[in-house]
Design an enzyme around this catalytic site. Sequence first.
Site, short mmCIF file in Angstrom:
data_model
loop_
_atom_site.label_atom_id
_atom_site.label_comp_id
_atom_site.label_asym_id
_atom_site.label_seq_id
_atom_site.Cartn_x
_atom_site.Cartn_y
_atom_site.Cartn_z
N ASP A 50 0.85 -1.19 0.00
CA ASP A 50 0.00 0.00 0.00
C ASP A 50 0.89 1.24 0.00
O ASP A 50 1.56 1.54 1.00
CB ASP A 50 -0.90 -0.02 1.24
CG ASP A 50 -1.93 1.09 1.22
OD1 ASP A 50 -1.72 2.09 0.49
OD2 ASP A 50 -2.95 0.96 1.91
N GLY A 85 -11.25 5.91 -11.33
CA GLY A 85 -12.22 5.07 -12.02
C GLY A 85 -12.87 5.88 -13.11
O GLY A 85 -12.42 6.99 -13.40
N CYS A 129 -8.31 15.75 -16.71
CA CYS A 129 -9.31 16.23 -15.74
C CYS A 129 -8.83 17.46 -14.96
O CYS A 129 -9.60 18.03 -14.19
CB CYS A 129 -9.69 15.13 -14.76
SG CYS A 129 -10.65 13.84 -15.55
N TYR A 158 -10.95 14.64 -8.30
CA TYR A 158 -9.89 13.85 -8.94
C TYR A 158 -8.94 14.77 -9.71
O TYR A 158 -7.71 14.66 -9.62
CB TYR A 158 -10.55 12.81 -9.86
CG TYR A 158 -9.62 12.11 -10.81
CD1 TYR A 158 -8.77 11.09 -10.37
CD2 TYR A 158 -9.59 12.43 -12.17
CE1 TYR A 158 -7.92 10.43 -11.26
CE2 TYR A 158 -8.76 11.79 -13.06
CZ TYR A 158 -7.93 10.78 -12.60
OH TYR A 158 -7.09 10.14 -13.48
N ASN A 187 -8.10 9.96 -21.56
CA ASN A 187 -8.90 8.76 -21.87
C ASN A 187 -8.13 7.66 -22.60
O ASN A 187 -8.26 7.49 -23.81
CB ASN A 187 -10.12 9.12 -22.72
CG ASN A 187 -11.14 9.88 -21.93
OD1 ASN A 187 -11.39 9.58 -20.76
ND2 ASN A 187 -11.75 10.87 -22.56
P1 NAD Z 1 -5.93 1.84 -12.75
O1 NAD Z 1 -6.95 2.15 -11.73
O2 NAD Z 1 -6.13 0.64 -13.61
O3 NAD Z 1 -4.49 1.71 -12.08
C1 NAD Z 1 -4.15 2.37 -10.90
C2 NAD Z 1 -3.55 1.33 -9.98
O4 NAD Z 1 -3.15 1.98 -8.77
C3 NAD Z 1 -4.55 0.23 -9.57
O5 NAD Z 1 -4.08 -1.03 -9.94
C4 NAD Z 1 -4.65 0.38 -8.06
O6 NAD Z 1 -4.78 -0.85 -7.37
C5 NAD Z 1 -3.33 1.05 -7.73
N1 NAD Z 1 -3.40 1.70 -6.44
C6 NAD Z 1 -4.39 2.52 -5.98
N2 NAD Z 1 -4.14 2.85 -4.71
C7 NAD Z 1 -2.98 2.24 -4.37
C8 NAD Z 1 -2.22 2.18 -3.16
N3 NAD Z 1 -2.62 2.84 -2.08
N4 NAD Z 1 -1.09 1.46 -3.16
C9 NAD Z 1 -0.68 0.78 -4.25
N5 NAD Z 1 -1.37 0.78 -5.43
C10 NAD Z 1 -2.50 1.51 -5.47
O7 NAD Z 1 -5.75 3.16 -13.64
P2 NAD Z 1 -5.03 3.37 -15.04
O8 NAD Z 1 -6.07 3.59 -16.06
O9 NAD Z 1 -4.02 2.32 -15.26
O10 NAD Z 1 -4.33 4.78 -14.79
C11 NAD Z 1 -2.97 4.89 -14.39
C12 NAD Z 1 -2.67 6.33 -14.02
O11 NAD Z 1 -2.95 7.20 -15.13
C13 NAD Z 1 -3.51 6.86 -12.86
O12 NAD Z 1 -2.72 7.70 -12.07
C14 NAD Z 1 -4.58 7.66 -13.54
O13 NAD Z 1 -5.10 8.68 -12.71
C15 NAD Z 1 -3.84 8.22 -14.72
N6 NAD Z 1 -4.75 8.53 -15.83
C16 NAD Z 1 -5.37 7.53 -16.50
C17 NAD Z 1 -6.24 7.83 -17.52
C18 NAD Z 1 -6.92 6.74 -18.30
O14 NAD Z 1 -7.68 7.06 -19.21
N7 NAD Z 1 -6.72 5.47 -18.00
C19 NAD Z 1 -6.51 9.16 -17.86
C20 NAD Z 1 -5.86 10.16 -17.14
C21 NAD Z 1 -4.97 9.84 -16.13
#
Ligand code: NAD
Length: 331
Positions: A50, A85, A129, A158, A187
Amino acid sequence: MKKALILGAGGFIGSHMVKRLKKEGYWVRGVDLKYPEFGKTEADEFVIGDLRNPLVVKEVILAPNQNELGKGSFDEVYQFAADMGGAGYVFTGDNDANIMHNSAMINLNVAEWAVKYKIKLLFYSSSACIYPKYNQMDPNNPKLSEDSAYPAAPDSEYGWEKLFSERLYLTFLKNLGLNIRISRFHNIFGPEGTWEGGKEKAPAALCRKVIEAQDGDFIDVWGDGKQTRSFLYIDECLEAVLRLMDSDFIGPVNIGSEEMISINNLVRMIIGISGKNLKIKNIKGPEGVRGRNSDNKLYREKIGWEVSQPLKVGIEKTYQWIEEQVKSRKN
Ligand code: NAD
């Protein structure tokens, strides 16, 4: 051999990045609260931990055989971990305290220990965002150039947390010499992303709804469907991140697609791929801003690279993968 640490390696983008860096010949340690949902990790070492806990961050940022003075530290750290999410998670307001607290804790810990253990280069994934709501009211003319981020007015907590953490890392660069690269993702989608359960994003949710529908059914779409977005396929995102890491440009810089599409047209595209006879029903639901599209001018200028495929190619691959998931769930 280069060593990389991927935080959030059990998530969508993190687990794909593990695979990509393994292909590039890196030694990789992944960290997450959970293992990747769809298939075994390819990381050389995977730590369940964590990252809100500073002791965990301290432990995982220290590379194997690194001494406390920094010799042998990770060449690259990718910070993808966040409490996030899709619209159903981020825009209802029900999860705001968790989103703010959990992600900020992670970034505070990572910034501190990245400096103390002298990691060579850190990537931070911010988000579209962060952009002000007032520039995203017109679905046909959203403004999302990097310099339009201020005066800040994100439409979700967020987004505020992401903006705070961008600034946090920038201060660690300014005062403490932390070598960083920051991008704002727009996205990102593709196979092996969450596709059900409430945290899935629009492309996955809409593919699932179409796959589960029968001829003649209506597909429920949140909002009036005229809201616009752009979506970037995962492989393109990884390529863009690695090119940014190879450059000397710090960012923040957009990583997204400029192929803007209304949500109803996205549904039409997916229905077309399915070959089914379905209709759209626009219903009340969380929909976020009216218009959002990546502006890649700065990325083009600084890095000199373009997204290589049209949206439809990535949607087809994602549709196929979700179809397999739905089938295996039914069996
Ligand atoms: P995701 O939710 O699949 O991955 C994030 C991971 O972080 C998850 O596996 C979760 O278990 C882990 N996590 C959360 N809290 C934690 C903790 N306390 N300790 C350890 N692990 C922890 O999201 P993603 O789509 O793979 O996005 C990755 C990054 O990119 C994120 O920071 C997200 O905000 C950013 N992002 C993603 C998108 C997108 O479209 N997917 C868009 C903008 C920004």
